[in-house]
Every structure is written in structure tokens, then in C-alpha cells.
Design a protein around this motif. Structure first.
Motif, short mmCIF file in Angstrom:
data_model
loop_
_atom_site.label_atom_id
_atom_site.label_comp_id
_atom_site.label_asym_id
_atom_site.label_seq_id
_atom_site.Cartn_x
_atom_site.Cartn_y
_atom_site.Cartn_z
N GLU A 19 0.85 -1.19 0.00
CA GLU A 19 0.00 0.00 0.00
C GLU A 19 0.89 1.24 0.00
N ASN A 24 -2.24 0.85 -4.59
CA ASN A 24 -1.91 -0.43 -3.96
C ASN A 24 -1.69 -1.51 -5.02
N SER A 38 -10.42 -8.56 -0.32
CA SER A 38 -11.80 -8.07 -0.25
C SER A 38 -12.17 -7.70 1.18
N ARG A 43 -8.54 -1.48 -2.72
CA ARG A 43 -8.60 -1.51 -4.19
C ARG A 43 -7.19 -1.72 -4.72
N ASP A 45 -4.39 -1.74 -7.75
CA ASP A 45 -4.06 -1.12 -9.03
C ASP A 45 -3.25 -2.05 -9.92
N SER A 66 -12.38 -8.17 -10.68
CA SER A 66 -12.57 -6.81 -10.18
C SER A 66 -11.78 -5.78 -10.99
N VAL A 68 -8.47 -5.96 -11.90
CA VAL A 68 -7.05 -5.83 -11.59
C VAL A 68 -6.20 -6.22 -12.80
#
Length: 200
Positions: A19, A24, A38, A43, A45, A66, A68
């Protein structure tokens, strides 16, 4: 840079959540890490793969749902995941996934930080390391462990290549560089240079 480690799957594989102020990312995707991410409400990146052995990529497909993006040395392959090799003795199947970007050797920017990518084959043909000089940390996958090195008896393995890559691209890093491996506890370059019997 804040680093958290998740360990899961059949052979207790490490995945690292990084992070930063700019976003992140995750290094490797062992079984269960998608649920862990989750639960944190984080979130991602990007997902960076040190190599594609099944235990490091079991949750890639789930994470891609999601949105990614996946970064790796090579495109998905059942040879690289070991599914071709291990199907007869019960290795887990990996849901096929797409790699969004192939990562070349050299310097690149990851969320505003300088990263140096090195190809360190020998444990697997596609093994790479991610070194962040500003943060003094290197993610090595299964190339180097505390007191040991990666196994070389799997397809694409070579003990000579592995030692050559470790000495060329890892042991040349500063002694205080923190080493974060794919299994087991972290260590430092200095400790492995002085005490790792495989590297003598």
C-alpha cells in the motif's frame, strides 16, 4: 510503503499487499488472497507475478474479475503453472487468466516508485524479482529463501542458472535490502550472503 503478507494455499505461499500513497498492488496470488483483499476493502491497481507456478497464481482469475491488471514475465501457460506436469499427481487446476502486460528486465515506475526488474530463472523459466531501491526491499518469489534457494527439479529448473541469477541480480544488492520470498520468513541480502550455505 506498507507491506502486509498473506500466506495460504496447499504449500503455504506468500502473497504481499503493498500500500502506497499513490495506490496499492499485490505481489503473487496464492489461494485465498482474493478474499483476504476483499475483507480489507482495499482496491488494487495491479498484480505482479514473480512466476506462474500454480501456488502463486491460484487466485489470479478471481482478482481479475474486479478489473485488476496482471503483470508477468510471460503469458499464461499450463507448462509454467505446472498443470501439464502435475495433473497426474493431483496438483490443483488453475483457472486460465490473461496477462495484461509482459514485464521486461530493467527499470520501471510502479505507483510512483522506482522498481528494478530482474530475470532470475532456475526455479522456473519465468522467475523475476522486483527490487525497490528507495524502499530497500526485493520480492524474489521462490528464487531465494532464508537459508535456502528454490528447488530446481521441476520443468524449466536449473541449479546452475538459479545460482548465476542470484549472484548476479540479488547478491549485488545492498546488505540491508529486505528479501521477501514466496514461502517462509523474510530475510536480508547481507544475511544470505554471509550465512546461506547454498551460495558459498
Amino acid at each position: 510503503m506498507k507491506i502486509s503478507c498473506y500466506t495460504g494455499g496447499m504449500v503455504q505461499t506468500n502473497g504481499y499487499l503493498v500500500e502506497t500513497a499513490d495506490g496499492n498492488f499485490l505481489v503473487d496470488a496464492p489461494s485465498g488472497v482474493a478474499g483476504w483483499i476483499s475483507g480489507k476493502g482495499v482496491r488494487l491497481d495491479g498484480l505482479y507475478l514473480t512466476h506462474q507456478h500454480y501456488d502463486h497464481v491460484e487466485d489470479v482469475s478471481e482478482l481479475r474479475k474486479s478489473g485488476v491488471k496482471v503483470f508477468a514475465w510471460a503469458d499464461y501457460s499450463k507448462d509454467l503453472t505446472l498443470e501439464t506436469y502435475g495433473a497426474s499427481w493431483g496438483l490443483p487446476e488453475v483457472s486460465p487468466f490473461a496477462v495484461d502486460e509482459l514485464v521486461p528486465v530493467g527499470k520501471r515506475e510502479v505507483l510512483g516508485m522506482e522498481a528494478v526488474i530482474a530475470h532470475v530463472p532456475g526455479h522456473s523459466a519465468d522467475s523475476i524479482s522486483f527490487y525497490f531501491p528507495g524502499e530497500k526491499v526485493v520480492f524474489v518469489g521462490d528464487a531465494l529463501f532464508s537459508g535456502s534457494v528454490g528447488r530446481c527439479d521441476l520443468p524449466g529448473g536449473s541449479f546452475e542458472l538459479l545460482l548465476e541469477g542470484i549472484k548476479r541480480d540479488l547478491l549485488t544488492l545492498p546488505d540491508d535490502t529486505k528479501v521477501l520470498p514466496g514461502h517462509g520468513p523474510g530475510t536480508t541480502i547481507g544475511r544470505e550472503r554471509s550465512a546461506n550455505g547454498y551460495l558459498k
